[in-house]
Write an enzyme that holds these catalytic residues in place. Structure first.
Site, PDB file in Angstrom:
ATOM      1  N   GLY A 135      43.721  44.552  42.748  1.00 36.54           N
ATOM      2  CA  GLY A 135      42.835  44.012  41.012  1.00 36.54           C
ATOM      3  C   GLY A 135      42.357  45.115  40.604  1.00 36.54           C
ATOM      4  O   GLY A 135      41.535  44.802  39.439  1.00 36.54           O
ATOM      5  N   TYR A 150      39.524  36.577  48.501  1.00 35.83           N
ATOM      6  CA  TYR A 150      38.516  37.583  46.672  1.00 35.83           C
ATOM      7  C   TYR A 150      37.763  38.990  47.396  1.00 35.83           C
ATOM      8  O   TYR A 150      36.420  38.440  47.312  1.00 35.83           O
ATOM      9  CB  TYR A 150      37.933  36.779  45.459  1.00 35.83           C
ATOM     10  CG  TYR A 150      37.757  37.745  44.439  1.00 35.83           C
ATOM     11  CD1 TYR A 150      38.125  38.762  44.556  1.00 35.83           C
ATOM     12  CD2 TYR A 150      37.080  37.084  43.400  1.00 35.83           C
ATOM     13  CE1 TYR A 150      38.079  39.588  43.059  1.00 35.83           C
ATOM     14  CE2 TYR A 150      37.220  38.028  42.203  1.00 35.83           C
ATOM     15  CZ  TYR A 150      37.856  38.908  42.055  1.00 35.83           C
ATOM     16  OH  TYR A 150      37.151  39.510  40.746  1.00 35.83           O
ATOM     17  N   GLU A 165      44.092  48.890  36.384  1.00 31.72           N
ATOM     18  CA  GLU A 165      44.890  51.226  35.385  1.00 31.72           C
ATOM     19  C   GLU A 165      44.870  51.626  36.733  1.00 31.72           C
ATOM     20  O   GLU A 165      45.943  52.407  36.917  1.00 31.72           O
ATOM     21  CB  GLU A 165      43.737  51.660  35.570  1.00 31.72           C
ATOM     22  CG  GLU A 165      42.275  51.990  36.367  1.00 31.72           C
ATOM     23  CD  GLU A 165      41.591  50.735  37.241  1.00 31.72           C
ATOM     24  OE1 GLU A 165      40.244  50.978  37.284  1.00 31.72           O
ATOM     25  OE2 GLU A 165      41.683  49.250  36.282  1.00 31.72           O
ATOM     26  N   LYS A 168      43.135  39.066  47.743  1.00 33.65           N
ATOM     27  CA  LYS A 168      42.943  39.772  46.039  1.00 33.65           C
ATOM     28  C   LYS A 168      42.510  41.049  46.625  1.00 33.65           C
ATOM     29  O   LYS A 168      41.091  40.988  46.315  1.00 33.65           O
ATOM     30  CB  LYS A 168      41.767  38.987  45.133  1.00 33.65           C
ATOM     31  CG  LYS A 168      42.772  39.308  44.127  1.00 33.65           C
ATOM     32  CD  LYS A 168      41.534  38.716  42.464  1.00 33.65           C
ATOM     33  CE  LYS A 168      41.269  39.668  41.623  1.00 33.65           C
ATOM     34  NZ  LYS A 168      40.732  39.377  40.486  1.00 33.65           N
ATOM     35  N   SER A 219      36.198  36.032  37.735  1.00 38.00           N
ATOM     36  CA  SER A 219      35.401  36.694  36.760  1.00 38.00           C
ATOM     37  C   SER A 219      35.293  36.894  34.819  1.00 38.00           C
ATOM     38  O   SER A 219      34.549  36.745  34.273  1.00 38.00           O
ATOM     39  CB  SER A 219      35.288  38.182  36.976  1.00 38.00           C
ATOM     40  OG  SER A 219      34.915  38.473  38.877  1.00 38.00           O
ATOM     41  N   THR A 220      36.554  36.939  34.929  1.00 34.85           N
ATOM     42  CA  THR A 220      37.102  36.888  33.725  1.00 34.85           C
ATOM     43  C   THR A 220      36.823  36.191  32.619  1.00 34.85           C
ATOM     44  O   THR A 220      37.085  35.461  31.380  1.00 34.85           O
ATOM     45  CB  THR A 220      38.926  37.673  33.594  1.00 34.85           C
ATOM     46  OG1 THR A 220      39.122  38.873  34.505  1.00 34.85           O
ATOM     47  CG2 THR A 220      39.248  37.860  31.909  1.00 34.85           C
ATOM     48  N   THR A 259      40.273  44.930  45.162  1.00 32.08           N
ATOM     49  CA  THR A 259      39.684  44.910  44.352  1.00 32.08           C
ATOM     50  C   THR A 259      39.364  46.246  44.725  1.00 32.08           C
ATOM     51  O   THR A 259      37.813  45.398  44.938  1.00 32.08           O
ATOM     52  CB  THR A 259      39.318  44.488  43.094  1.00 32.08           C
ATOM     53  OG1 THR A 259      40.202  42.975  43.175  1.00 32.08           O
ATOM     54  CG2 THR A 259      38.814  44.390  42.530  1.00 32.08           C
ATOM     55  N   SER A 269      42.308  40.357  34.642  1.00 30.57           N
ATOM     56  CA  SER A 269      42.219  40.039  33.222  1.00 30.57           C
ATOM     57  C   SER A 269      43.062  40.863  32.261  1.00 30.57           C
ATOM     58  O   SER A 269      43.690  40.019  30.772  1.00 30.57           O
ATOM     59  CB  SER A 269      40.552  40.598  32.741  1.00 30.57           C
ATOM     60  OG  SER A 269      40.987  42.573  33.570  1.00 30.57           O
ATOM     61  N   ILE A 300      46.570  40.329  40.371  1.00 40.09           N
ATOM     62  CA  ILE A 300      45.857  39.649  39.254  1.00 40.09           C
ATOM     63  C   ILE A 300      44.748  40.290  38.694  1.00 40.09           C
ATOM     64  O   ILE A 300      43.818  41.311  39.152  1.00 40.09           O
ATOM     65  CB  ILE A 300      44.998  38.785  40.207  1.00 40.09           C
ATOM     66  CG1 ILE A 300      45.907  38.102  41.097  1.00 40.09           C
ATOM     67  CG2 ILE A 300      44.512  37.579  40.119  1.00 40.09           C
ATOM     68  CD1 ILE A 300      45.084  37.562  42.395  1.00 40.09           C
TER      69      ILE A 300
END
Length: 289
Positions: A185, A133, A188, A161, A44-45, A163, A204, A202
């Protein structure tokens, strides 16, 4: 293949073509300055879902040429066009990428059996290590513990991954599949992910705060929870500024302030306003202390 892995940004020229000079600079910055443990390319990044197949192939080739064998490379090949995903996977494999990754098929509300068939085809036709992912907020596909178990059973699937924000599920998955790799993912939430058993992350924002993420992860391994919490707090200050203006736009602008040729966004992403640029530049005061 563990630790902190940067989800690499892609600098573009104003006409949407890849800025090769800028890309080389950013690859080097991540490897030499951030000292991350690997690069995740085409996610995505990277704005890869706005690229055609030829441009994705170009991206994979340019990053591999610059990175060489210095760090592990993961190529995100996921596409609604499964034949394209297979071609990209085999191309990345031939280039020497250490692993592949693929986003869950999105937009259409695919059943789990359809998603499973997708991954089975990718893993069989590429025959290369694969990282699932999973990003339910973007794809709408939420997996149960048993669902993950079925995907992880494919011979070439080495991990996920992850997220998601369900840390209890992550802890259970790690307990049930200790031989698999689970990456956070959610930048924060690196602290609670690491505590819950994630093998790394992983993300951005590691383009800018990779060193801090490594420090946090190492502090968790050393059971130094106070240091880890403090670093997460510092990281979240940066992340909050990025979220206010757009994460990818913000990263590129901060890079430009640091002298890197971070280029433009891929249409239809917009560029930052002057006010947003001034706001995100406050990040420099945090990361350059």
């Amino acid at each position: 293949m563990k630790g902190i892995i940067t989800a690499l940004i892609t600098p573009f020229h104003e006409d949407g073509t890849i800025n090769e000079k800028g890309l080389k600079e950013i690859v080097r910055y991540n490897i030499d300055t951030m000292k991350v443990n690997g690069l995740y390319v085409g996610g995505s990044t990277s704005e890869s879902f706005l690229m055609d197949e030829k441009q994705k192939q170009q991206l994979f080739a340019l990053v591999k040429k610059e990175a060489g064998e210095t760090v592990p490379l993961i190529a995100q090949i996921g596409s609604l066009h499964v034949e394209e995903a297979v071609r990209l996977g085999n191309e990345a494999k031939q280039l020497g990428y250490d692993a592949l990754s693929a986003i869950t098929p999105y937009y259409y509300k695919f059943s789990f059996q359809e998603i499973k068939a997708y991954y089975q085809r990718l893993t069989e036709e590429t025959n290369h290590p694969m990282i699932i992912y999973s990003n339910p907020a973007f794809t709408g596909a939420q997996f149960s513990v048993d669902d993950y178990g079925e995907l992880l059973a494919f011979p070439n699937v080495i991990g996920v991954k992850y997220t998601d924000t369900d840390l209890a599920k992550l802890a259970k998955l790690k307990q049930m599949h200790p031989d698999k790799i689970f990456f956070s993912g959610a930048d924060e939430m690196l602290f609670p992910f690491a505590v819950s058993g994630a093998d790394g992350a992983i993300g951005s924002t590691y383009n800018l705060i990779g060193k801090e993420a490594i420090q946090l992860y190492e502090a968790i391994q050393a059971s130094d929870l106070k240091t880890a919490r403090d670093v997460q707090s510092q990281m979240n200050q940066v992340i909050d500024y990025l979220l206010d203006v757009g994460v990818y736009q913000g990263i590129k602008h901060v890079f430009k302030q640091k002298g890197l040729d971070a280029g433009f966004m891929k249409f239809p992403f917009r560029e930052l306003t002057e006010e947003e640029k001034k706001n995100v530049e406050k990040i420099l005061g945090i990361i350059e202390k």
